[in-house]
Design a protein around this motif. Structure first.
Motif, PDB file in Angstrom:
ATOM      1  N   ARG A   1       0.840  -1.194   0.000  1.00 43.91           N
ATOM      2  CA  ARG A   1       0.000   0.000   0.000  1.00 43.91           C
ATOM      3  C   ARG A   1       0.872   1.241   0.000  1.00 43.91           C
ATOM      4  O   ARG A   1       1.945   1.269   0.586  1.00 43.91           O
ATOM      5  N   TYR A   2       0.375   2.238  -0.713  1.00 40.03           N
ATOM      6  CA  TYR A   2       1.012   3.544  -0.730  1.00 40.03           C
ATOM      7  C   TYR A   2       0.492   4.323   0.465  1.00 40.03           C
ATOM      8  O   TYR A   2      -0.690   4.237   0.804  1.00 40.03           O
ATOM      9  N   VAL A   3       1.370   5.099   1.085  1.00 41.38           N
ATOM     10  CA  VAL A   3       0.989   5.897   2.241  1.00 41.38           C
ATOM     11  C   VAL A   3       1.231   7.369   1.901  1.00 41.38           C
ATOM     12  O   VAL A   3       2.325   7.736   1.459  1.00 41.38           O
ATOM     13  N   PHE A   4       0.193   8.176   2.103  1.00 38.14           N
ATOM     14  CA  PHE A   4       0.275   9.604   1.830  1.00 38.14           C
ATOM     15  C   PHE A   4      -0.152  10.383   3.063  1.00 38.14           C
ATOM     16  O   PHE A   4      -1.029   9.954   3.808  1.00 38.14           O
TER      17      PHE A   4
ATOM     18  N   GLU B   1      -4.955  17.188   9.220  1.00 35.19           N
ATOM     19  CA  GLU B   1      -4.058  16.272   8.518  1.00 35.19           C
ATOM     20  C   GLU B   1      -4.416  14.845   8.877  1.00 35.19           C
ATOM     21  O   GLU B   1      -4.813  14.558  10.002  1.00 35.19           O
ATOM     22  N   THR B   2      -4.288  13.974   7.898  1.00 33.70           N
ATOM     23  CA  THR B   2      -4.587  12.562   8.095  1.00 33.70           C
ATOM     24  C   THR B   2      -3.639  11.733   7.243  1.00 33.70           C
ATOM     25  O   THR B   2      -2.906  12.265   6.405  1.00 33.70           O
ATOM     26  N   THR B   3      -3.649  10.436   7.469  1.00 26.23           N
ATOM     27  CA  THR B   3      -2.847   9.518   6.669  1.00 26.23           C
ATOM     28  C   THR B   3      -3.787   8.727   5.774  1.00 26.23           C
ATOM     29  O   THR B   3      -4.779   8.178   6.237  1.00 26.23           O
ATOM     30  N   LEU B   4      -3.481   8.705   4.501  1.00 27.34           N
ATOM     31  CA  LEU B   4      -4.273   7.992   3.517  1.00 27.34           C
ATOM     32  C   LEU B   4      -3.488   6.766   3.073  1.00 27.34           C
ATOM     33  O   LEU B   4      -2.299   6.876   2.774  1.00 27.34           O
ATOM     34  N   PHE B   5      -4.152   5.624   3.032  1.00 32.97           N
ATOM     35  CA  PHE B   5      -3.540   4.382   2.556  1.00 32.97           C
ATOM     36  C   PHE B   5      -4.239   3.977   1.269  1.00 32.97           C
ATOM     37  O   PHE B   5      -5.463   3.918   1.211  1.00 32.97           O
ATOM     38  N   TYR B   6      -3.448   3.725   0.230  1.00 36.25           N
ATOM     39  CA  TYR B   6      -3.980   3.324  -1.076  1.00 36.25           C
ATOM     40  C   TYR B   6      -3.391   1.966  -1.425  1.00 36.25           C
ATOM     41  O   TYR B   6      -2.169   1.829  -1.568  1.00 36.25           O
TER      42      TYR B   6
ATOM     43  N   SER C   1       4.504   9.399   1.577  1.00 35.42           N
ATOM     44  CA  SER C   1       5.327   8.978   2.712  1.00 35.42           C
ATOM     45  C   SER C   1       6.155   7.754   2.368  1.00 35.42           C
ATOM     46  O   SER C   1       7.374   7.760   2.516  1.00 35.42           O
ATOM     47  N   GLU C   2       5.487   6.674   1.911  1.00 34.39           N
ATOM     48  CA  GLU C   2       6.215   5.453   1.621  1.00 34.39           C
ATOM     49  C   GLU C   2       5.326   4.455   0.899  1.00 34.39           C
ATOM     50  O   GLU C   2       4.108   4.588   0.887  1.00 34.39           O
TER      51      GLU C   2
END
Length: 123
Positions: A4-7, A30-35, A81-82
């Motif tokens: 998963r991509y982390v933004f 602000e939040t963290t999105l996982f794709y 992020s990663e």
């Protein structure tokens, strides 16, 4: 196989019309999105090539529009992020890249990973 991509995403919070007695401070959150990353070779697997450069979002306006499609509050900013991967996914990703290095204008898989993901892969 999982990846998963982390933004990091900043969204703008808005008060509904007619709610004059309500105010917000701050007006952003602000939040963290996982794709979920598509499997290597599957439709959409080149997301990293089309969206990232050296571990950063390559086109911030495009990324905002893309994430804006996924979220209901307006998106103000998006930062990569990663890419989090398990061993199986990482091996499959490298094999798929190696099968067509020319598409990445590169001579080695490590060059492709560095070019698009920088050091932002966590296994």
């Amino acid at each position: 196989m999982e990846a998963r991509y982390v933004f990091r995403v900043r969204v703008r919070l808005e008060v509904e019309p007619g709610a004059e007695a309500v105010s917000l401070e701050p007006r952003t959150a602000e939040t963290t999105l996982f794709y979920d990353a598509p499997e290597p070779g599957a439709d959409g697997w080149l997301f990293f090539r089309n969206t990232l450069w050296r571990g950063e979002v390559s086109d911030r306006a495009y990324a905002r529009r893309l994430v804006d499609e996924w979220l209901s509050p307006p998106v103000e900013s998006v930062a990569f992020s990663e890419l989090q991967v398990d061993e199986e996914y990482f091996e499959a990703l490298k094999a798929e890249i190696a099968a067509d290095l020319e598409a990445f204008n590169a001579d080695a898989v490590s060059e492709v990973l560095s070019k698009y993901l920088g050091s932002s892969v966590r296994v």
